[in-house]
Scaffold this motif. Sequence first.
Motif, PDB file in Angstrom:
ATOM      1  N   ASP A 194       6.691   5.505   6.958  1.00 12.75           N
ATOM      2  CA  ASP A 194       6.939   5.615   5.518  1.00 12.75           C
ATOM      3  C   ASP A 194       6.075   6.688   4.874  1.00 12.75           C
ATOM      4  O   ASP A 194       6.545   7.508   4.074  1.00 12.75           O
ATOM      5  N   VAL A 195       4.788   6.701   5.207  1.00 14.68           N
ATOM      6  CA  VAL A 195       3.875   7.681   4.636  1.00 14.68           C
ATOM      7  C   VAL A 195       4.278   9.096   5.073  1.00 14.68           C
ATOM      8  O   VAL A 195       4.260  10.043   4.257  1.00 14.68           O
ATOM      9  N   ALA A 196       4.630   9.241   6.339  1.00 17.62           N
ATOM     10  CA  ALA A 196       5.054  10.556   6.837  1.00 17.62           C
ATOM     11  C   ALA A 196       6.310  11.037   6.113  1.00 17.62           C
ATOM     12  O   ALA A 196       6.456  12.234   5.833  1.00 17.62           O
ATOM     13  N   GLN A 197       7.196  10.102   5.791  1.00 19.02           N
ATOM     14  CA  GLN A 197       8.399  10.461   5.050  1.00 19.02           C
ATOM     15  C   GLN A 197       8.055  10.979   3.664  1.00 19.02           C
ATOM     16  O   GLN A 197       8.624  11.980   3.203  1.00 19.02           O
ATOM     17  N   GLN A 198       7.136  10.309   2.993  1.00 18.85           N
ATOM     18  CA  GLN A 198       6.747  10.726   1.650  1.00 18.85           C
ATOM     19  C   GLN A 198       6.131  12.123   1.672  1.00 18.85           C
ATOM     20  O   GLN A 198       6.452  12.970   0.826  1.00 18.85           O
ATOM     21  N   VAL A 199       5.254  12.373   2.629  1.00 14.46           N
ATOM     22  CA  VAL A 199       4.579  13.671   2.706  1.00 14.46           C
ATOM     23  C   VAL A 199       5.573  14.780   3.045  1.00 14.46           C
ATOM     24  O   VAL A 199       5.576  15.853   2.412  1.00 14.46           O
ATOM     25  N   SER A 200       6.441  14.553   4.048  1.00 17.91           N
ATOM     26  CA  SER A 200       7.401  15.581   4.439  1.00 17.91           C
ATOM     27  C   SER A 200       8.424  15.828   3.340  1.00 17.91           C
ATOM     28  O   SER A 200       8.879  16.971   3.155  1.00 17.91           O
ATOM     29  N   LYS A 201       8.773  14.783   2.597  1.00 17.69           N
ATOM     30  CA  LYS A 201       9.705  14.946   1.489  1.00 17.69           C
ATOM     31  C   LYS A 201       9.095  15.823   0.405  1.00 17.69           C
ATOM     32  O   LYS A 201       9.743  16.744  -0.116  1.00 17.69           O
ATOM     33  N   GLY A 202       7.831  15.558   0.046  1.00 13.59           N
ATOM     34  CA  GLY A 202       7.165  16.388  -0.955  1.00 13.59           C
ATOM     35  C   GLY A 202       7.040  17.837  -0.507  1.00 13.59           C
ATOM     36  O   GLY A 202       7.221  18.766  -1.310  1.00 13.59           O
ATOM     37  N   LEU A 203       6.745  18.045   0.786  1.00 13.53           N
ATOM     38  CA  LEU A 203       6.664  19.399   1.320  1.00 13.53           C
ATOM     39  C   LEU A 203       8.016  20.104   1.236  1.00 13.53           C
ATOM     40  O   LEU A 203       8.092  21.295   0.916  1.00 13.53           O
ATOM     41  N   ALA A 204       9.090  19.368   1.509  1.00 13.72           N
ATOM     42  CA  ALA A 204      10.427  19.958   1.456  1.00 13.72           C
ATOM     43  C   ALA A 204      10.777  20.403   0.044  1.00 13.72           C
ATOM     44  O   ALA A 204      11.454  21.420  -0.150  1.00 13.72           O
ATOM     45  N   TYR A 205      10.309  19.676  -0.963  1.00 11.41           N
ATOM     46  CA  TYR A 205      10.636  20.016  -2.344  1.00 11.41           C
ATOM     47  C   TYR A 205       9.936  21.283  -2.820  1.00 11.41           C
ATOM     48  O   TYR A 205      10.369  21.890  -3.800  1.00 11.41           O
ATOM     49  N   THR A 206       8.850  21.677  -2.171  1.00 15.81           N
ATOM     50  CA  THR A 206       8.098  22.840  -2.633  1.00 15.81           C
ATOM     51  C   THR A 206       8.891  24.138  -2.510  1.00 15.81           C
ATOM     52  O   THR A 206       8.544  25.126  -3.169  1.00 15.81           O
ATOM     53  N   HIS A 207       9.953  24.142  -1.694  1.00 23.77           N
ATOM     54  CA  HIS A 207      10.710  25.381  -1.538  1.00 23.77           C
ATOM     55  C   HIS A 207      11.333  25.824  -2.851  1.00 23.77           C
ATOM     56  O   HIS A 207      11.581  27.006  -3.064  1.00 23.77           O
ATOM     57  N   ALA A 208      11.581  24.878  -3.774  1.00 21.24           N
ATOM     58  CA  ALA A 208      12.205  25.214  -5.046  1.00 21.24           C
ATOM     59  C   ALA A 208      11.298  26.036  -5.947  1.00 21.24           C
ATOM     60  O   ALA A 208      11.780  26.695  -6.872  1.00 21.24           O
ATOM     61  N   CYS A 209       9.987  26.003  -5.713  1.00 19.61           N
ATOM     62  CA  CYS A 209       9.069  26.772  -6.555  1.00 19.61           C
ATOM     63  C   CYS A 209       8.399  27.918  -5.811  1.00 19.61           C
ATOM     64  O   CYS A 209       7.743  28.759  -6.442  1.00 19.61           O
ATOM     65  N   LEU A 210       8.547  27.999  -4.485  1.00 22.74           N
ATOM     66  CA  LEU A 210       7.861  29.037  -3.716  1.00 22.74           C
ATOM     67  C   LEU A 210       8.614  30.361  -3.689  1.00 22.74           C
ATOM     68  O   LEU A 210       7.996  31.429  -3.717  1.00 22.74           O
ATOM     69  N   ASN A 211       9.943  30.328  -3.631  1.00 17.92           N
ATOM     70  CA  ASN A 211      10.712  31.557  -3.496  1.00 17.92           C
ATOM     71  C   ASN A 211      10.437  32.576  -4.603  1.00 17.92           C
ATOM     72  O   ASN A 211      10.221  33.756  -4.313  1.00 17.92           O
TER      73      ASN A 211
ATOM     74  N   VAL B 125       5.800   1.245  11.133  1.00 19.04           N
ATOM     75  CA  VAL B 125       6.655   1.301   9.955  1.00 19.04           C
ATOM     76  C   VAL B 125       5.910   1.940   8.787  1.00 19.04           C
ATOM     77  O   VAL B 125       6.427   2.819   8.085  1.00 19.04           O
ATOM     78  N   ILE B 126       4.681   1.508   8.553  1.00 21.91           N
ATOM     79  CA  ILE B 126       3.889   2.037   7.446  1.00 21.91           C
ATOM     80  C   ILE B 126       3.592   3.523   7.662  1.00 21.91           C
ATOM     81  O   ILE B 126       3.701   4.337   6.733  1.00 21.91           O
ATOM     82  N   ALA B 127       3.215   3.896   8.881  1.00 19.41           N
ATOM     83  CA  ALA B 127       2.940   5.301   9.177  1.00 19.41           C
ATOM     84  C   ALA B 127       4.193   6.158   8.991  1.00 19.41           C
ATOM     85  O   ALA B 127       4.124   7.286   8.480  1.00 19.41           O
TER      86      ALA B 127
ATOM     87  N   TRP C 246       0.829  -1.197   0.000  1.00 20.00           N
ATOM     88  CA  TRP C 246       0.000   0.000   0.000  1.00 20.00           C
ATOM     89  C   TRP C 246       0.871   1.257   0.000  1.00 20.00           C
ATOM     90  O   TRP C 246       0.533   2.258  -0.652  1.00 20.00           O
ATOM     91  N   VAL C 247       2.008   1.234   0.698  1.00 23.63           N
ATOM     92  CA  VAL C 247       2.900   2.380   0.744  1.00 23.63           C
ATOM     93  C   VAL C 247       3.468   2.659  -0.638  1.00 23.63           C
ATOM     94  O   VAL C 247       3.552   3.809  -1.087  1.00 23.63           O
ATOM     95  N   ARG C 248       3.847   1.599  -1.348  1.00 21.56           N
ATOM     96  CA  ARG C 248       4.376   1.777  -2.695  1.00 21.56           C
ATOM     97  C   ARG C 248       3.310   2.334  -3.630  1.00 21.56           C
ATOM     98  O   ARG C 248       3.582   3.189  -4.479  1.00 21.56           O
ATOM     99  N   ALA C 249       2.095   1.847  -3.486  1.00 23.13           N
ATOM    100  CA  ALA C 249       1.006   2.359  -4.315  1.00 23.13           C
ATOM    101  C   ALA C 249       0.722   3.823  -3.990  1.00 23.13           C
ATOM    102  O   ALA C 249       0.459   4.633  -4.894  1.00 23.13           O
ATOM    103  N   PHE C 250       0.784   4.181  -2.709  1.00 15.55           N
ATOM    104  CA  PHE C 250       0.581   5.572  -2.301  1.00 15.55           C
ATOM    105  C   PHE C 250       1.643   6.468  -2.919  1.00 15.55           C
ATOM    106  O   PHE C 250       1.338   7.555  -3.432  1.00 15.55           O
ATOM    107  N   ARG C 251       2.878   6.006  -2.894  1.00 16.61           N
ATOM    108  CA  ARG C 251       3.965   6.790  -3.469  1.00 16.61           C
ATOM    109  C   ARG C 251       3.772   6.976  -4.970  1.00 16.61           C
ATOM    110  O   ARG C 251       4.010   8.063  -5.509  1.00 16.61           O
ATOM    111  N   GLY C 252       3.321   5.931  -5.666  1.00 20.98           N
ATOM    112  CA  GLY C 252       3.111   6.022  -7.100  1.00 20.98           C
ATOM    113  C   GLY C 252       2.014   6.993  -7.484  1.00 20.98           C
ATOM    114  O   GLY C 252       2.042   7.584  -8.569  1.00 20.98           O
ATOM    115  N   ARG C 253       1.020   7.166  -6.609  1.00 19.16           N
ATOM    116  CA  ARG C 253      -0.068   8.102  -6.882  1.00 19.16           C
ATOM    117  C   ARG C 253       0.246   9.517  -6.395  1.00 19.16           C
ATOM    118  O   ARG C 253      -0.196  10.499  -6.984  1.00 19.16           O
TER     119      ARG C 253
END
Length: 366
Positions: free
Chosen positions: A294-311, A290-292, A38-45
């Motif tokens: 993993d999901v938290a990592q995916q969400v926080s990682k995506g949030l961290a990447y947004t800085h490249a387009c916000l400035n 473990v699953i929680a 399910w974590v892999r499927a979440f990441r793919g979507r």
Amino acid sequence: MEETFTAFMSTTMDYSGDDYWDDDEEPILNSGMCNKTWVRAFRGRYEPPLYWIIFILGAVGNLLVVGIYSTVRNRLKTMTDVYLLNLAIADLLFLCMLPFWAVEATKGWDFGVRFCKMVSAIYKINFFSSMLLLTCISVDRYIAIVQVTKAQNLKKKRLFYSKLACLGVWFLSALLALPEFIFAGVKTDSKGHSTCSLVYWNNENNQTKILVLSLQICMGFCFPLLIMIFCYSVIIRTLLQARSFEKHKALRVIFAVVFVFILSQLPFNTMLIAQATQAANATSMQCDTVIAFDVAQQVSKGLAYTHACLNPFLYVFIGVRFRQDLLRIVKMCAGGLGKGGLNKIPAVHKRPSVMSETETTPALSL
């Protein structure tokens, strides 16, 4: 391996030194097998559409910043101009890697080991350079507003020092990204699904992993954050003693840029701290945890990447000078197209500022 530390970490992680892996490369904890399909499927979507949105918005915004500096402003006049231009270049380099990570999230990593090392290092260089450049901006503002006499004495040399500081930032960021060059590799499970992640050699007791994570947290977040807090707290105290409201308006862009970057990076670094703590304790985790995680990592990682387009959008909607420069480009382009050709955008030779040139306010008001 340090999946949360890389921009495209594997959803399968070594959470404990005592964990074992089944045929599907899933960790078997004390409670039994942990199914992370399910974590892999979440990441793919979740990751591909987010990455493409960040890529498009960030590319447009940062290219506008580079375009403004190369056309309307014609040349770099202040230290902050140099830092902001380098920040935009760093974000553009990072954004160029996002399409590859979007493909990896859905189809796996099919670009080879060398490219895996390259994109890992580019992300890490961007991360460190962004934080260090924001630190340089805060120090520059501290000198310009609090140490006015020193700023005036160094007025002719400050632009040279800023370029020298940028070279130092890029060099130090490259050194801090060495773990990516050394440890990044491609993992392939029994089903043929490949991921690009950090794989440590002879990582006894997770010592190498803990060291790299600690370096990331301290040099990439805590140390720059402490410097920025000190500089801006003194700046605030100085401004509160001043009567000019324009000074407060001039600082709002830099405050907004720093605030947004911290807001986007704090959850990511919190997850890194949790990962380093768990690696140091070498304890097993329940499957649900473990699953929680993993999901938290995916969400926080995506949030961290947004800085490249916000400035860049902070510059446009908050910065007075950037907003004026952007409107100038639009008007000149529209006028040129209306006449059947694109006129050259004239450089702005002089523009009123809210503070004296001694304090290099044009960079503050952007």
